[in-house]
Design a protein around this motif. Structure first.
Motif, PDB file in Angstrom:
ATOM      1  N   GLY A  94       1.286  -1.028  -0.367  1.00 18.00           N
ATOM      2  CA  GLY A  94      -0.307  -0.413  -0.104  1.00 18.00           C
ATOM      3  C   GLY A  94       1.358   1.022  -0.405  1.00 18.00           C
ATOM      4  N   ARG A  95       2.440   1.394   0.887  1.00 14.95           N
ATOM      5  CA  ARG A  95       2.851   2.301   0.706  1.00 14.95           C
ATOM      6  C   ARG A  95       3.163   2.685  -0.501  1.00 14.95           C
ATOM      7  NH1 ARG A  95       8.527   1.468   4.123  1.00 14.95           N
ATOM      8  NH2 ARG A  95       8.235  -0.029   2.483  1.00 14.95           N
ATOM      9  N   LYS A 133      -7.097  -4.403  -2.157  1.00 16.70           N
ATOM     10  CA  LYS A 133      -7.815  -4.939  -0.867  1.00 16.70           C
ATOM     11  C   LYS A 133      -8.289  -3.956   0.478  1.00 16.70           C
ATOM     12  CE  LYS A 133      -7.969  -9.602  -1.221  1.00 16.70           C
ATOM     13  NZ  LYS A 133      -8.059 -11.299  -0.216  1.00 16.70           N
ATOM     14  N   VAL A 134      -8.314  -2.201  -0.599  1.00 18.79           N
ATOM     15  CA  VAL A 134      -8.054  -0.593   0.145  1.00 18.79           C
ATOM     16  C   VAL A 134      -9.193  -0.440   0.148  1.00 18.79           C
ATOM     17  CG1 VAL A 134      -5.142  -0.586   1.159  1.00 18.79           C
ATOM     18  CG2 VAL A 134      -6.766   0.233  -1.372  1.00 18.79           C
ATOM     19  N   ASP A 135      -9.428   0.607   0.550  1.00 20.67           N
ATOM     20  CA  ASP A 135     -10.681   1.822   0.839  1.00 20.67           C
ATOM     21  C   ASP A 135     -10.100   2.472  -0.773  1.00 20.67           C
ATOM     22  OD1 ASP A 135     -13.016   3.450   0.578  1.00 20.67           O
ATOM     23  OD2 ASP A 135     -11.695   4.798   1.978  1.00 20.67           O
ATOM     24  N   MET A 198      -3.941   8.331   5.854  1.00 25.83           N
ATOM     25  CA  MET A 198      -4.639   6.817   5.819  1.00 25.83           C
ATOM     26  C   MET A 198      -3.534   5.862   5.725  1.00 25.83           C
ATOM     27  SD  MET A 198      -5.674   7.507   1.455  1.00 25.83           S
ATOM     28  CE  MET A 198      -4.123   8.864   1.416  1.00 25.83           C
ATOM     29  N   PRO A 199      -3.299   5.673   7.191  1.00 23.38           N
ATOM     30  CA  PRO A 199      -2.013   4.205   7.466  1.00 23.38           C
ATOM     31  C   PRO A 199      -2.478   3.307   7.315  1.00 23.38           C
ATOM     32  CG  PRO A 199      -4.036   5.378   9.566  1.00 23.38           C
ATOM     33  CD  PRO A 199      -4.315   6.254   8.288  1.00 23.38           C
ATOM     34  N   GLN A 200      -4.366   2.732   7.087  1.00 21.37           N
ATOM     35  CA  GLN A 200      -4.515   1.641   6.734  1.00 21.37           C
ATOM     36  C   GLN A 200      -4.109   1.225   5.152  1.00 21.37           C
ATOM     37  OE1 GLN A 200      -8.917   1.668   7.513  1.00 21.37           O
ATOM     38  NE2 GLN A 200      -8.598   0.779   9.000  1.00 21.37           N
ATOM     39  N   VAL A 201      -4.456   2.039   4.537  1.00 25.56           N
ATOM     40  CA  VAL A 201      -4.061   1.710   3.309  1.00 25.56           C
ATOM     41  C   VAL A 201      -2.270   1.491   2.900  1.00 25.56           C
ATOM     42  CG1 VAL A 201      -3.716   2.962   0.905  1.00 25.56           C
ATOM     43  CG2 VAL A 201      -5.793   3.049   2.311  1.00 25.56           C
ATOM     44  N   TRP A 202      -1.453   2.609   3.741  1.00 28.39           N
ATOM     45  CA  TRP A 202      -0.496   2.843   4.322  1.00 28.39           C
ATOM     46  C   TRP A 202       0.307   1.403   3.980  1.00 28.39           C
ATOM     47  CZ3 TRP A 202       3.481   6.413   2.274  1.00 28.39           C
ATOM     48  CH2 TRP A 202       4.143   6.113   2.554  1.00 28.39           C
ATOM     49  N   THR A 203      -0.107   0.683   5.510  1.00 27.36           N
ATOM     50  CA  THR A 203       0.030  -0.303   5.919  1.00 27.36           C
ATOM     51  C   THR A 203       0.103  -1.788   5.171  1.00 27.36           C
ATOM     52  OG1 THR A 203      -1.531  -0.324   7.211  1.00 27.36           O
ATOM     53  CG2 THR A 203       0.704   0.640   7.974  1.00 27.36           C
ATOM     54  N   ALA A 204      -1.118  -1.142   4.281  1.00 22.93           N
ATOM     55  CA  ALA A 204      -1.598  -2.782   3.610  1.00 22.93           C
ATOM     56  C   ALA A 204      -0.585  -3.745   3.184  1.00 22.93           C
ATOM     57  CB  ALA A 204      -2.400  -2.380   2.558  1.00 22.93           C
TER      58      ALA A 204
END
Length: 446
Positions: A94-95, A133-135, A198-204
């Motif tokens: 994601g990052r 699988k990210v927003d 966007m931590p959830q996307v960054w760490t995906a």
């Protein structure tokens, strides 16, 4: 306008903004209701509507043309091919996805209109986001924000900067020498904020399947014709205004849309009606209504009246005036379409410089280009405020409206507050960096 009409105009405009901000009703309905009230009260007339739609015609034409070309390209399978390449370039990270997004959008927006770029790249970005699988909302908002900031890389990248630059006779090369670095900084400061926003996307992180062989494009002839239309559109965006017939970007968009529809009709891939049915008409209507509201707002004379106030408050302290313009126009551009705001702000800024006796009164007329070097940072601050201020809210720039419309069409509702959560922190950082840059310009001019 009478005082009562001014208060009613401000009240209606504030009510529309609040209705959108608190998601009371659909934003297009809110904007149309506001226009309807002003028409019923006699504040907006037929002539005002014509004037507003004349101003809105350019941005709406750009959006419509970009939507048609993107819709036709979607039928070729090209976006799937590019999406696969982008996805494997991320390595499932994601990052890397977000960093590559910035690096993909920025150079394109330096030469193509912001909203058109968002329309063209959205299918690729959404495809990769879903594969990871990210927003999709966060990446699409970042796409819009980066496109707005990257528009400052060149004189032709953003309508607001072009309006200011052309109004004072700034050349393309002069712009590159004095403003482009600030545009680059405005893009780059987005990257350090991404892990926080966007931590959830960054760490995906996902494991990607083995790269599959590229699937041959179906209807290759149709794909080549569609790509030829896209190539022609890009070339005309870059060089159309230098041709003897002087083809401006809105005209380029309409020409490209008509050719794209002709390709669809002649190749019989699908009915032309199907392409037009998929156009985001709601976004186009909303943008037109916003321009009508801004027309009424600018008629209050509040912006123009600030010219003399600036002189009373700051005298000939151009640095303070520039910073005040950057902040004030930045706030205004977050709530109003920036093109009409820039038109009014230019009148205000030139009026102030005449009042400060920095230039003669003829500077208020069209065609005056003999601006002293000490005044140029004031206009550059105006560019920053108008362009970057629009990043804060979903109604601040046409590319924001487009990005939100695309998300909505895919079932992802983006409220005013949700966009603000991403846009406001980035805008504050960008405007702070821009303010430091303007101060630096004044220091160098001494």
């Amino acid at each position: 306008m009478t005082d009562l009409q001014i208060y009613l105009t401000l009240g209606v405009f504030s009510a529309v903004i609040l209705a959108i901000a608190f998601d009371v009703i659909d934003m297009a309905v809110a904007a149309l209701l506001g226009v309807g009230v002003l028409l019923a009260a006699g504040i907006l007339t037929d002539n005002d509507l014509v004037a507003a739609l004349r101003t809105a015609g350019g941005p709406i034409s750009l959006l419509f043309g970009g939507m048609v070309v993107a819709r036709v390209l979607a039928s070729t399978g090209l976006f799937e091919r590019i999406g696969d390449i982008y996805l494997h370039a991320t390595g499932g990270s994601g990052r890397r996805f977000l960093i590559l997004l910035v690096l993909l959008v920025a150079p394109v927006c330096a030469f193509l209109p912001n909203a058109t770029t968002v329309i063209l790249l959205a299918p690729v970005i959404i495809r990769v986001a879903r594969a990871l699988k990210v927003d999709i909302v966060g990446p699409m908002v970042i796409t819009a924000i980066v496109s707005n900031a990257a528009g400052m890389l060149t004189l032709v990248g953003d309508p607001a900067t072009f309006l200011v630059g052309s109004s004072i006779g700034m050349s393309f090369v002069q712009y590159l020498q004095t403003v482009s670095l600030a545009g680059l900084l405005a893009v780059l400061v987005v990257i350090p904020l991404l892990p926080w926003l966007m931590p959830q996307v960054w760490t995906a992180r996902i494991d990607l399947p083995a790269e599959r062989p590229a699937v041959p494009l179906e209807r290759r002839g149709f794909a080549l014709l569609a790509l030829a239309v896209l190539a022609l559109m890009v070339l005309l965006f870059l060089f159309g205004e230098q041709l003897p017939v002087h083809i401006v970007p809105p005209s380029v968009a309409i020409i490209a849309a008509s050719l794209a529809l002709l390709v669809v009709y002649e190749v019989h891939v699908e009915p032309v009606e199907a392409v037009l049915r998929d156009i985001d008409w709601k976004t186009l209507v909303f943008l037109g209504a916003i321009f009508c509201l801004v027309q009424a707002f600018t008629q209050t004379g509040l912006l123009q009246g600030l010219a003399l106030k600036l002189h009373d408050w700051f005298g000939v302290e151009f640095t303070l005036v520039a910073l005040a313009l950057l902040a004030g126009i930045g706030v205004m551009s977050s709530l109003l379409a920036n093109v009409p705001v820039v038109v009014a702000a230019l009148v205000m800024t030139k009026g102030y410089l005449v009042a400060a006796e920095a230039v003669p009164e003829i500077a208020l007329g069209a065609g005056f280009t003999d601006w002293p070097a000490a005044t140029l940072p004031v206009f550059i601050a105006l560019m920053f405020g108008a362009t970057l201020g629009g990043n804060a809210t979903l109604i601040g720039a046409s590319s924001n409206i487009v990005a939100v419309g695309i998300c909505s069409a895919l079932g992802e509702k983006v409220t005013f507050v949700r966009f603000l959560r991403y846009g406001l922190p980035i805008t504050l950082v960008q405007l702070t960096v821009s303010a430091l840059y303007v101060v630096g310009l004044f220091w160098l001019a001494r």
